[in-house]
Design a protein around this motif. Sequence first.
Motif, PDB file in Angstrom:
ATOM      1  N   GLN A 176       0.866  -1.099   0.122  1.00 36.58           N
ATOM      2  CA  GLN A 176       0.085   0.141   0.077  1.00 36.58           C
ATOM      3  C   GLN A 176       0.853   1.008   0.126  1.00 36.58           C
ATOM      4  OE1 GLN A 176      -2.348  -0.829   3.529  1.00 36.58           O
ATOM      5  NE2 GLN A 176      -3.799  -2.207   2.395  1.00 36.58           N
ATOM      6  N   ALA A 177       2.017   0.878   0.471  1.00 36.16           N
ATOM      7  CA  ALA A 177       2.843   2.341   0.740  1.00 36.16           C
ATOM      8  C   ALA A 177       3.849   2.404  -0.739  1.00 36.16           C
ATOM      9  CB  ALA A 177       3.906   2.285   1.593  1.00 36.16           C
ATOM     10  N   GLY A 178       3.470   1.577  -1.846  1.00 39.87           N
ATOM     11  CA  GLY A 178       4.006   1.546  -3.076  1.00 39.87           C
ATOM     12  C   GLY A 178       5.703   1.061  -2.904  1.00 39.87           C
ATOM     13  N   LYS A 179       5.963   0.386  -1.622  1.00 39.23           N
ATOM     14  CA  LYS A 179       7.458   0.174  -1.674  1.00 39.23           C
ATOM     15  C   LYS A 179       7.607  -1.604  -2.179  1.00 39.23           C
ATOM     16  CE  LYS A 179       8.436   3.054   2.328  1.00 39.23           C
ATOM     17  NZ  LYS A 179       8.850   2.920   3.719  1.00 39.23           N
ATOM     18  N   PHE A 180       6.861  -2.160  -2.400  1.00 38.64           N
ATOM     19  CA  PHE A 180       6.764  -3.594  -2.551  1.00 38.64           C
ATOM     20  C   PHE A 180       5.769  -4.047  -3.670  1.00 38.64           C
ATOM     21  CE2 PHE A 180       5.378  -8.067  -1.530  1.00 38.64           C
ATOM     22  CZ  PHE A 180       6.436  -8.582  -2.355  1.00 38.64           C
ATOM     23  N   ALA A 181       6.003  -4.692  -4.805  1.00 37.64           N
ATOM     24  CA  ALA A 181       5.235  -4.803  -5.930  1.00 37.64           C
ATOM     25  C   ALA A 181       5.406  -6.469  -6.289  1.00 37.64           C
ATOM     26  CB  ALA A 181       5.213  -4.204  -7.298  1.00 37.64           C
ATOM     27  N   PRO A 182       4.301  -7.325  -5.751  1.00 42.08           N
ATOM     28  CA  PRO A 182       4.916  -8.791  -5.804  1.00 42.08           C
ATOM     29  C   PRO A 182       4.739  -9.224  -7.066  1.00 42.08           C
ATOM     30  CG  PRO A 182       2.651  -8.207  -4.565  1.00 42.08           C
ATOM     31  CD  PRO A 182       3.492  -6.962  -4.512  1.00 42.08           C
ATOM     32  N   GLU A 183       3.836  -8.354  -7.986  1.00 42.92           N
ATOM     33  CA  GLU A 183       3.786  -8.550  -9.401  1.00 42.92           C
ATOM     34  C   GLU A 183       4.936  -8.914 -10.094  1.00 42.92           C
ATOM     35  OE1 GLU A 183       2.396  -4.332  -9.188  1.00 42.92           O
ATOM     36  OE2 GLU A 183       2.475  -6.198  -7.986  1.00 42.92           O
ATOM     37  N   GLN A 184       5.940  -8.092  -9.625  1.00 35.71           N
ATOM     38  CA  GLN A 184       7.325  -8.143 -10.315  1.00 35.71           C
ATOM     39  C   GLN A 184       7.939  -9.307 -10.462  1.00 35.71           C
ATOM     40  OE1 GLN A 184       9.045  -4.819  -7.994  1.00 35.71           O
ATOM     41  NE2 GLN A 184       9.100  -3.841 -10.121  1.00 35.71           N
ATOM     42  N   VAL A 185       7.641 -10.207  -9.425  1.00 36.08           N
ATOM     43  CA  VAL A 185       8.091 -11.523  -9.437  1.00 36.08           C
ATOM     44  C   VAL A 185       7.579 -12.674 -10.294  1.00 36.08           C
ATOM     45  CG1 VAL A 185       8.889 -13.490  -7.732  1.00 36.08           C
ATOM     46  CG2 VAL A 185       9.378 -11.290  -7.231  1.00 36.08           C
ATOM     47  N   THR A 186       6.079 -12.312 -10.634  1.00 35.57           N
ATOM     48  CA  THR A 186       5.268 -13.240 -11.222  1.00 35.57           C
ATOM     49  C   THR A 186       5.924 -13.543 -12.678  1.00 35.57           C
ATOM     50  OG1 THR A 186       3.355 -12.544 -10.192  1.00 35.57           O
ATOM     51  CG2 THR A 186       2.996 -13.706 -12.036  1.00 35.57           C
ATOM     52  N   SER A 187       6.076 -14.851 -12.906  1.00 37.20           N
ATOM     53  CA  SER A 187       6.826 -15.145 -14.160  1.00 37.20           C
ATOM     54  C   SER A 187       5.609 -15.525 -15.112  1.00 37.20           C
ATOM     55  CB  SER A 187       7.962 -16.277 -14.256  1.00 37.20           C
ATOM     56  OG  SER A 187       7.194 -17.447 -13.462  1.00 37.20           O
ATOM     57  N   GLU A 188       4.414 -16.336 -14.605  1.00 39.67           N
ATOM     58  CA  GLU A 188       3.451 -16.643 -15.622  1.00 39.67           C
ATOM     59  C   GLU A 188       2.207 -16.377 -14.850  1.00 39.67           C
ATOM     60  OE1 GLU A 188       6.810 -19.593 -16.478  1.00 39.67           O
ATOM     61  OE2 GLU A 188       5.916 -18.870 -14.739  1.00 39.67           O
ATOM     62  N   THR A 189       1.111 -16.183 -15.870  1.00 37.81           N
ATOM     63  CA  THR A 189      -0.134 -15.938 -15.130  1.00 37.81           C
ATOM     64  C   THR A 189      -1.162 -17.131 -16.240  1.00 37.81           C
ATOM     65  OG1 THR A 189      -1.034 -14.342 -16.621  1.00 37.81           O
ATOM     66  CG2 THR A 189       0.053 -13.787 -14.385  1.00 37.81           C
ATOM     67  N   ALA A 190      -2.013 -17.440 -15.517  1.00 34.69           N
ATOM     68  CA  ALA A 190      -2.949 -18.604 -16.354  1.00 34.69           C
ATOM     69  C   ALA A 190      -4.338 -18.458 -15.916  1.00 34.69           C
ATOM     70  CB  ALA A 190      -2.551 -20.051 -16.135  1.00 34.69           C
ATOM     71  N   ASP A 191      -5.372 -18.718 -16.940  1.00 36.65           N
ATOM     72  CA  ASP A 191      -6.845 -18.733 -16.543  1.00 36.65           C
ATOM     73  C   ASP A 191      -7.146 -20.153 -15.756  1.00 36.65           C
ATOM     74  OD1 ASP A 191      -7.383 -16.216 -17.444  1.00 36.65           O
ATOM     75  OD2 ASP A 191      -7.699 -17.192 -19.466  1.00 36.65           O
ATOM     76  N   TRP A 192      -7.970 -20.125 -15.185  1.00 39.33           N
ATOM     77  CA  TRP A 192      -8.528 -21.109 -14.287  1.00 39.33           C
ATOM     78  C   TRP A 192      -8.672 -22.525 -15.220  1.00 39.33           C
ATOM     79  CZ3 TRP A 192      -9.209 -22.271  -9.177  1.00 39.33           C
ATOM     80  CH2 TRP A 192     -10.067 -23.411  -8.752  1.00 39.33           C
ATOM     81  N   ASP A 193      -9.268 -22.449 -16.228  1.00 37.19           N
ATOM     82  CA  ASP A 193      -9.445 -23.677 -17.078  1.00 37.19           C
ATOM     83  C   ASP A 193      -8.115 -24.181 -17.669  1.00 37.19           C
ATOM     84  OD1 ASP A 193     -12.081 -23.288 -16.670  1.00 37.19           O
ATOM     85  OD2 ASP A 193     -12.453 -22.211 -18.547  1.00 37.19           O
TER      86      ASP A 193
END
Length: 276
Positions: A237-254
């Motif tokens: 919330q303070a803008g100091k940490f963005a966890p999405e920067q570590v995300t390498s892949e995203t996928a839909d539920w199916d």
Amino acid sequence: MSPVSIVGDTVICPFQINCGACDFCKRGLTGSCESVKAGSSYGLGPLGGITWGGTLSDYALVPYADAMLVKVDAGSERLASLADNVPDGRRTVAAHLAARPGAPVLILGGAGPSSIPLYAAAIAIALGSSQVDYVDFDAKRLEIAKSIGANPVEIKQGEYPKRFGKWPITVDSCNNVDGLHCAIRSTEPGGVCTSTSIYFGAGVPMPLLEMYTRGVTFVTGRVHARAAIEPILALVQAGKFAPEQVTSETADWDDAIDALCSYTTKLIITRAPLAL
């Protein structure tokens, strides 16, 4: 901890089952809750005495919902790892940086889940470390480390020097005995080395004389995920940490099954909310 969720809320649910009321939970040791058997967690089968199931399901039972759930804004898929891997990374650096503000940090990455050392690097930077050196053999993870502000140090897989130098805070997340010894020997006198690696087998040799001589503190053990969620949310919330920067892949539920069989560092699976 107080009731926070009602029907329709988006929440984070830590992977460990914890009541929030026992002595261990009150002390922040939510991974050692006295109200359930040791190891009680989602996704880990019968380690906690019963099978709690996983959360790649239409519905999940949360036995201590008022204590476990943390409300977040709808559409906060980027916060999914706050249930597990982000707290595991945070525990390696947060308390030690609080004791020694601005201290440099050395992180040896590479083990699965390989997102944990990257989250450790990102949290260390968010908490004001003057320099974070991230060691790995994987080019993609090294690129992620660089993108979050760490100094990437490339090695060949399984090849560790006796030591890299001297750091007050070191982290072993490489799951390699030679790497473990390297992290310990790279810890300066009076420093702290934390290991998130799990070493299966009869025993692991340790350079105890060197640790004794320099007064190195070694920390290992399971994360206490629930206790760490609010402090991490505050960094987000303070803008100091963005966890999405570590995300390498995203996928839909199916596509979850195929995605789970092929992802590399950090996978986030999303789906539309079910009709209530």
